[in-house]
Structure formats: structure tokens, C-alpha cells
Design an enzyme around this catalytic site. Structure first.
Site, PDB file in Angstrom:
ATOM      1  N   GLU A 158     -12.412  -2.263  10.690  1.00  0.00           N
ATOM      2  CA  GLU A 158     -13.526  -2.661  11.548  1.00  0.00           C
ATOM      3  C   GLU A 158     -13.169  -2.736  13.028  1.00  0.00           C
ATOM      4  OE1 GLU A 158     -15.204  -6.249   9.945  1.00  0.00           O
ATOM      5  OE2 GLU A 158     -15.759  -5.322   8.064  1.00  0.00           O
ATOM      6  N   GLU A 213     -15.746  -2.743   1.652  1.00  0.00           N
ATOM      7  CA  GLU A 213     -16.171  -4.152   1.589  1.00  0.00           C
ATOM      8  C   GLU A 213     -17.672  -4.217   1.403  1.00  0.00           C
ATOM      9  OE1 GLU A 213     -15.202  -6.731   4.895  1.00  0.00           O
ATOM     10  OE2 GLU A 213     -13.154  -5.950   4.982  1.00  0.00           O
TER      11      GLU A 213
HETATM   12  O1  IFM Z   1     -14.314 -11.673   6.080  1.00  0.00           O
HETATM   13  C1  IFM Z   1     -14.718 -10.536   6.760  1.00  0.00           C
HETATM   14  C2  IFM Z   1     -13.649  -9.469   6.703  1.00  0.00           C
HETATM   15  O2  IFM Z   1     -12.433  -9.916   7.216  1.00  0.00           O
HETATM   16  C3  IFM Z   1     -14.070  -8.272   7.512  1.00  0.00           C
HETATM   17  N1  IFM Z   1     -15.376  -7.820   7.107  1.00  0.00           N
HETATM   18  C4  IFM Z   1     -16.420  -8.798   7.022  1.00  0.00           C
HETATM   19  C5  IFM Z   1     -15.986  -9.962   6.176  1.00  0.00           C
HETATM   20  C6  IFM Z   1     -17.118 -11.000   6.084  1.00  0.00           C
HETATM   21  O3  IFM Z   1     -17.454 -11.449   7.342  1.00  0.00           O
END
Ligand code: IFM
Length: 471
Positions: free
Chosen positions: A193, A377
């Protein structure tokens, strides 16, 4: 295709709305999720779970510094102990394996494995070697992220991602890790990210290192992407058998009205959320609309940088959580217009599975060279409680099922999606929100470190068992 994924879920799963969760996770018979080569796993990140921040030679990271500043993290929480995974990793791997999860996405703490002079820290390296070897013994596919936000503080002291040199230091770090860990990693992701690192870290200051300037954000992004590009050939040379890619968090922006101004606002929202990262990676240039939104923020780009950044990817990791409804701000930008009466999570984020499908199918049209995708994710936070040894996380079950239905729809529409990782394996340190927001499919009692498998994890495990039996 408005709300199709939700509609599919509602028809298929009346059991969930009635409150009976028996068998409610099972996808429909024609779902691509039944394919045995569709990888289903769970993800975590070093600073969010490891703890042990002062052990075995680990150096401070920007998140140790940031979370120690009063007011930066809810309730003053820090990652000092987190889930104590550094000490409990063996039990955590057993738990992962007992759920039948096929993949595990973890990240390495850069400050744990090398010092400021680039000298390897054996004890830190050994931790990841033991962990990855055990995962391989268990037959679990390993996705390793090199940078999930825990920059060594000594690099921040020299400008962090505003300093071009950090990109070269990252390539050195990637070199060390891929020489040490080759053979135990199935897929390397350079960055997690970069939008969050650049925008939240340097653009609005909500994350470490806490700087707030749009010009800083675009320059930090350029150096992050350069770091990625410099690391790719290094990873390829040191660990040719593995896949190499990067993970981007993508956001859906929808217009608040049909007006041209609101449509433009939604477009600009997605430009800064998605194209800012994906265009340089997949087209070799920054989207010019970005500099209409943030005038005068063009980063300093040297000859050859864009070629380095746009090197071929084996995969693209996609993280998706919610959509943002926007309207024109009356000038050259957008403003959020939160919708009333929509389903939201503990984070206040709208549950909007169609956004995932629509973005994926849109990317396929926009980027002719879109690499194979893993959803690296997806998940949600809820205020889960343990009652009589159980956690009934009903909303999460429904959320996961609807998002998996959206993934299935994108696959059927022709997007090459090869797997999906739940965020997260267990409740953990949710950055500026500390430990209050629980994203895990396993509950963590932070006072005892007891893990309790939530109902969502039981149902995922049940599905995986059934899929294995059918195969
Ligand atoms: O916890 C975070 C993760 O570290 C990165 N992506 C989003 C998740 C939820 O906010």
C-alpha cells in the site's frame, strides 16, 4: 451492475439474515472459489503482530517513534507487545495450519534484520527463517512483503521516503532478504500500500512519520515506487523461482449525483487512489489529472526512473475495503459525502462489495498488461466479544461471503484472480486506531494473549476442508 454481489449473497444466504450461521459460508456450486488452485489464505504484518520491539537487536522503526507521541494513536497504544507473535509464532503457525488456510502473507520488519550500516542482524534473520521453514513444512504457500510501513527510524532521520537514497537502501535490504530467504518464499511483494505510506505518512500525517504536505506525498510516492522498481531485478536474480510483485490498496469513488462536476470528482478520487500508483507501474507515467487535483506537486523524476518503476510484475496484490461517495468541492477537487442508511463496519467504512468487482473489471480494460491478481487483503473490523469461549462475528461472515462473490464475478468477467487473503489472521495493532478495531478471524485477548477462533474462521476452515475432500 448495482449491488449485484450483495444481491447474490442475500438470495444464497437467507440463513445469515435469520441469524443461523450453520453452513452459511459455502459458496454456490458454480463459484470459481471451488477451484482447488484458487489460493485462500490469511495475512498479517510485522509491526501489527510481532511485539518484541527491543529484542535481539531490532532497531526502532518510525512506528515506534510515532506511536510514542501522545495523541497519535487511539488510547496511546503501541506495537511494543502487539500479539507477541515474535514469541508465540509456533503456536500461531499451528493455528493457521489447523484452519486449513493454504496461504500466509506476512511482512518482514526491516529494522529487525539489518543495522544502519547494512550489517545483517543474524538473530532477526533467524526468526524469519524459522518461521518460513515451518510454514513450508506445513505446506503453506508463503507471500512475503518487504515493506509494510515499519521504516527504520535511522532512515527517517535522513529524510525517509523524501530522500531518494532510501530507495537504494531498500534495494540493499531486498538483496539481503532474497539471498537469505530464497527457497522459502513463494511470492515476494516489495511494498504494501504505497498510497498509505505516501499519503497518510507524508500527505496528511495520520500515519508515521506524520508529515502533512501534498508535495511531500508525491515525492515520497516516487521514491517508494522507485524502491520497488530497483528491488525487482534484485529479487529476480536472487530468487528466480518465486513470483514478484507489489500490493496496492484500491478505492472505489462514486459520484454523489449525475452532474458532470460530481462525475469528475469521482474520477479524480480514483486517480489519486488508484491511478497514482497503477499508472506508473503499468503505463510508466503519472496520471496528469493528479496534478490538476494537487497543482504544483509534480515529483522530481530522473531519467530512467519510470522505466525502472514499470518493470514487468508477476502479480499485482490488491487490497480492498470500502468505497467513498464524493461530490465536487466547487474547485478542482472532491469532498466526501458519506451516504446515510448504508451498512458500515466498526471503522465506519461502508460495506460495498461491488466496488471490488467494478474496480477489477475496470483495471482489466484500462491496463492491457494487467498482471495476474491476488486479493492480498480484504476483511472488516467489528467489536467482537468472546462469550462462553465463542465469537459470533456474524457481520464479518456476511462481509467475506459477499466480497468473495464479487471476486467470483470478476473472475467470470475475465479478470485473472488467483487467490484471496483474509485481513487478518488475528486481531492486531490497527495503526492509528490501536487495539480497539478488531480485524481478525481469530480473536486476541491482549491481557492474556489467548487466541479464540471466531465463527468466521471456523466456517472458512469448513469450506476449505470440503473443497479439499472434493478435489
Ligand atoms: O491493518 C491494515 C493493514 O495494515 C493494511 N491494509 C489495511 C488494513 C486495515 O486498515
Amino acid at each position: 451492475m448495482a449491488n449485484d454481489a450483495s444481491a447474490v449473497f442475500d438470495t444464497l444466504s437467507p440463513a445469515v439474515s435469520r441469524g443461523s450461521l450453520a453452513d452459511s459460508f459455502t459458496p454456490p456450486a458454480d463459484s470459481t472459489l471451488w477451484r482447488k488452485n484458487f489460493l485462500l489464505g490469511a495475512a498479517t504484518a510485522s509491526y501489527q503482530i510481532e511485539g518484541a520491539v527491543n529484542e535481539d537487536g531490532r532497531l526502532p522503526s518510525i512506528w515506534d517513534t510515532f506511536s510514542a507521541i501522545p495523541g497519535k494513536v487511539l488510547a496511546g497504544d503501541t506495537g511494543a507487545v502487539a500479539c507477541d507473535h515474535y514469541h508465540r509464532w509456533e503456536a500461531d503457525v499451528e493455528m493457521l495450519a489447523s484452519l486449513g488456510l493454504e496461504g500466509y502473507r506476512l511482512s518482514i520488519a526491516w529494522p529487525r534484520v539489518m543495522d544502519a550500516a547494512g550489517v545483517p542482524n543474524r538473530k532477526g534473520l533467524d526468526f524469519y527463517k524459522r518461521l518460513l521453514n515451518r510454514l513450508k513444512e506445513k505446506g503453506i504457500t508463503t507471500f512475503v512483503t518487504l515493506y509494510h510501513w515499519d521504516l527504520p527510524q535511522h532512515l527517517e532521520d535522513r529524510g525517509g521516503w523524501l530522500n531518494r537514497d532510501t530507495a537504494y537502501r531498500f534495494a540493499d535490504y531486498a538483496d539481503l532478504m532474497s539471498r537469505e530467504l530464497a527457497g522459502t518464499v513463494d511470492a515476494w511483494a516489495t511494498l504494501n500500500e504505497p498510497w498509505c505510506s505516501a499519503y497518510l505518512g507524508y500527505g496528511n500525517g495520520h500515519h508515521a512519520p506524520g508529515l502533512a504536505n501534498d508535495r511531500f506525498a508525491t515525492q515520497a510516492m516516487h521514491h517508494l515506487l522507485l524502491a520497488h522498481g530497483l528491488a525487482m531485478p534484485v529479487l529476480r536474480a536472487n530468487d528466480p523461482a518465486s513470483e514478484k510483485g507489489i500490493v496496492a490498496n484500491i478505492g472505489r469513488g462514486t459520484p454523489n449525483s449525475d452532474s458532470a462536476a460530481d462525475q469528475r470528482a469521482a474520477h479524480l478520487f480514483e486517480v489519486q487512489h488508484n491511478a497514482w500508483i497503477l499508472d506508473p507501474l503499468l503505463k510508466g507515467s503519472y496520471p496528469q489529472d493528479l496534478f490538476e487535483l494537487w497543482p504544483g506537486t509534480e515529483p522530481l523524476v530522473l531519467d530512467g526512473d519510470m522505466q525502472t518503476i514499470s518493470a514487468r510484475l508477476d502479480f499485482l496484490g490488491i487490497n480492498y475495503y470500502f468505497r467513498t461517495n464524493v461530490a465536487s468541492d466547487g474547485a478542482h477537487g472532491f469532498r466526501d459525502v458519506p451516504l446515510e442508511g448504508v451498512e458500515r463496519t466498526q471503522m465506519g467504512w461502508e460495506v460495498y462489495p461491488d466496488g471490488l468487482r467494478d474496480l477489477l473489471t475496470g483495471f482489466k480494460k484500462t491496463y492491457h498488461n494487467l498482471p495476474p491478481i491476488y486479493i492480498t487483503e480484504n476483511g472488516m473490523a467489528s467489536d467482537d466479544q468472546v462469550t462462553d469461549g465463542h465469537v459470533e462475528d456474524t457481520q464479518r461472515i456476511s462481509f467475506l461471503k459477499r466480497h468473495l462473490a464479487a471476486v467470483d464475478q470478476a473472475i467470470k468477467a475475465g479478470v485473472d484472480i488467483r487467490g484471496y487473503f483474509l485481513w487478518s489472521l488475528m486481531d492486531n495493532f490497527e495503526w492509528a486506531f490501536g487495539y480497539e478495531r478488531r480485524f481478525g478471524v481469530v480473536h486476541v485477548d491482549y491481557s492474556t494473549q489467548k487466541r479464540t477462533i471466531k465463527r468466521s474462521a471456523e466456517l472458512v476452515a469448513k469450506f476449505l476442508k470440503e473443497r479439499k475432500a472434493r478435489a
